[in-house]
Scaffold this active site. Structure first.
Site, PDB file in Angstrom:
ATOM      1  N   SER A  77       0.834  -1.214   0.000  1.00  0.00           N
ATOM      2  CA  SER A  77       0.000   0.000   0.000  1.00  0.00           C
ATOM      3  C   SER A  77       0.864   1.258   0.000  1.00  0.00           C
ATOM      4  O   SER A  77       2.003   1.245   0.471  1.00  0.00           O
ATOM      5  CB  SER A  77      -0.877   0.051   1.250  1.00  0.00           C
ATOM      6  OG  SER A  77      -1.713  -1.065   1.321  1.00  0.00           O
TER       7      SER A  77
HETATM    8  N1  SAH Z   1       0.429  -5.316   3.904  1.00  0.00           N
HETATM    9  C1  SAH Z   1       1.232  -5.754   2.799  1.00  0.00           C
HETATM   10  C2  SAH Z   1       0.575  -5.539   1.465  1.00  0.00           C
HETATM   11  C3  SAH Z   1      -0.270  -6.654   1.165  1.00  0.00           C
HETATM   12  S1  SAH Z   1      -1.066  -6.768  -0.397  1.00  0.00           S
HETATM   13  C4  SAH Z   1       2.597  -5.134   2.815  1.00  0.00           C
HETATM   14  O1  SAH Z   1       2.869  -4.252   3.626  1.00  0.00           O
HETATM   15  O2  SAH Z   1       3.391  -5.550   1.985  1.00  0.00           O
HETATM   16  C5  SAH Z   1      -2.318  -7.898   0.125  1.00  0.00           C
HETATM   17  C6  SAH Z   1      -1.828  -9.250   0.541  1.00  0.00           C
HETATM   18  O3  SAH Z   1      -2.964 -10.029   0.923  1.00  0.00           O
HETATM   19  C7  SAH Z   1      -1.142 -10.041  -0.582  1.00  0.00           C
HETATM   20  O4  SAH Z   1       0.144 -10.392  -0.168  1.00  0.00           O
HETATM   21  C8  SAH Z   1      -2.044 -11.267  -0.766  1.00  0.00           C
HETATM   22  O5  SAH Z   1      -1.329 -12.437  -1.108  1.00  0.00           O
HETATM   23  C9  SAH Z   1      -2.701 -11.375   0.593  1.00  0.00           C
HETATM   24  N2  SAH Z   1      -3.963 -12.134   0.612  1.00  0.00           N
HETATM   25  C10 SAH Z   1      -4.955 -12.161  -0.315  1.00  0.00           C
HETATM   26  N3  SAH Z   1      -5.950 -12.972   0.069  1.00  0.00           N
HETATM   27  C11 SAH Z   1      -5.586 -13.496   1.277  1.00  0.00           C
HETATM   28  C12 SAH Z   1      -6.200 -14.418   2.179  1.00  0.00           C
HETATM   29  N4  SAH Z   1      -7.381 -14.985   1.930  1.00  0.00           N
HETATM   30  N5  SAH Z   1      -5.546 -14.711   3.321  1.00  0.00           N
HETATM   31  C13 SAH Z   1      -4.332 -14.159   3.605  1.00  0.00           C
HETATM   32  N6  SAH Z   1      -3.708 -13.278   2.777  1.00  0.00           N
HETATM   33  C14 SAH Z   1      -4.319 -12.954   1.632  1.00  0.00           C
END
Ligand code: SAH
Length: 214
Positions: A60
Site C-alpha cells: 500500500s
Molecule cells: N500489507 C502488505 C501488502 C499486502 S497486499 C505489505 O505491507 O506488503 C495484500 C496481501 O494479501 C497479498 O500479499 C495477498 O497475497 C494477501 N492475501 C490475499 N488474500 C488473502 C487471504 N485470503 N488470506 C491471507 N492473505 C491474503
C-alpha cells in the site's frame, strides 16, 4: 538521493498533508521501506504510492498505511492480527507501535511471500514481535486470540470474515477494505457485546482477498 533522505522527505510530506499522529509518523520514520521493496530506487521506495511486490500483489501507499495504523489506536503491548502480510512493511510499522511487549500475527496466503516476509522481518530486527503464518485469512489465527486489534490489507467482498470478529476482544477495532473490484470502502469496526459498530472512512482500492473455498 540516499534512502534516509528519501524517507525523511516522505515523513515530512505525510506530516504536512495528512492528519497523522506523531506516534505513527515516528513509527514510519523507523521502518526502512526500501528494504521491503529491494528492486525500487530510494525515490520509488519512498514515493507516496503503492508498489508491486510480486505475484500481482502490491504494498500500500505510505499514506494508506498511516491512515490504517492510526485508526487502530494501538498501544504498546497490544496483540494485533494482520491479514495479508505481503512483503511485511505494514507489519513492521505496526510492530514499531506495539513494541517488544506487543505482538503482530500476520497471515499470508502466498507461501513464498510469507517466507520472504518472515526472513526479512527477522533480519531487520522485528522477528521477536512479528510472526507470519501461511494460510487463509478467512480463518484468522485462532491460536493467539483474542487480539486487541485486527486489520486486513486485502479487500473482503462480503465484509470482515466472522472468524476475525470472533478473535478480536470486545472494544477492539478492526480496520479493513470492504467490497469488490468496482467499489471498496475502508471501514473500522468496533467489537461490542452485540456484534460490531461500523464507521466508514472513504473509498479505497486494495487487491482482493483470495477465497480458498471458491
Ligand atoms: N500489507 C502488505 C501488502 C499486502 S497486499 C505489505 O505491507 O506488503 C495484500 C496481501 O494479501 C497479498 O500479499 C495477498 O497475497 C494477501 N492475501 C490475499 N488474500 C488473502 C487471504 N485470503 N488470506 C491471507 N492473505 C491474503
Amino acid at each position: 538521493m540516499s534512502a534516509s533522505d528519501a524517507r525523511d522527505r516522505l515523513i515530512e510530506r505525510l506530516s504536512r498533508r495528512r492528519d497523522t499522529s506523531e506516534r505513527v509518523l515516528e513509527a514510519m520514520r523507523s521502518v526502512p521501506r526500501h528494504e521491503f521493496v529491494p528492486d525500487a530506487t530510494p525515490e520509488r521506495a519512498y514515493a507516496d504510492r503503492p508498489l508491486p511486490i510480486g505475484d500481482g500483489q502490491t504494498i500500500s501507499a505510505p499514506h494508506m498505511v498511516a491512515i490504517m495504523v492510526d485508526l487502530l489506536d494501538l498501544e504498546a503491548g497490544d496483540r494485533v492480527l494482520e491479514i495479508g502480510t505481503g512483503c511485511g512493511y505494514h507489519a513492521a510499522v505496526t510492530a514499531e507501535l506495539v513494541g517488544e511487549s506487543g505482538a503482530v500475527y500476520g497471515v499470508e496466503y502466498v507461501a513464498h511471500l510469507a517466507e520472504a516476509a518472515r526472513d526479512r522481518l527477522e533480519r531487520l530486527g522485528y522477528g521477536g514481535i512479528v510472526d507470519v503464518l501461511v494460510g487463509d485469512g478467512h480463518e484468522g489465527w485462532p491460536e493467539h486470540a483474542p487480539y486487541d486489534a485486527a486489520y486486513l490489507t486485502c479487500a473482503a467482498e462480503d465484509g470482515v470474515p466472522d472468524a476475525i470478529v470472533e478473535q478480536t476482544r470486545e472494544g477492539g477495532h478492526i480496520v479493513a477494505p470492504i467490497g469488490g473490484r468496482a467499489h471498496q470502502e475502508l471501514v473500522r469496526l468496533t467489537v461490542t457485546p452485540e456484534g460490531t459498530d461500523r464507521e466508514s472512512h472513504g473509498g479505497v482500492r486494495f487487491v482482493p482477498m483470495v477465497d480458498s473455498d471458491s
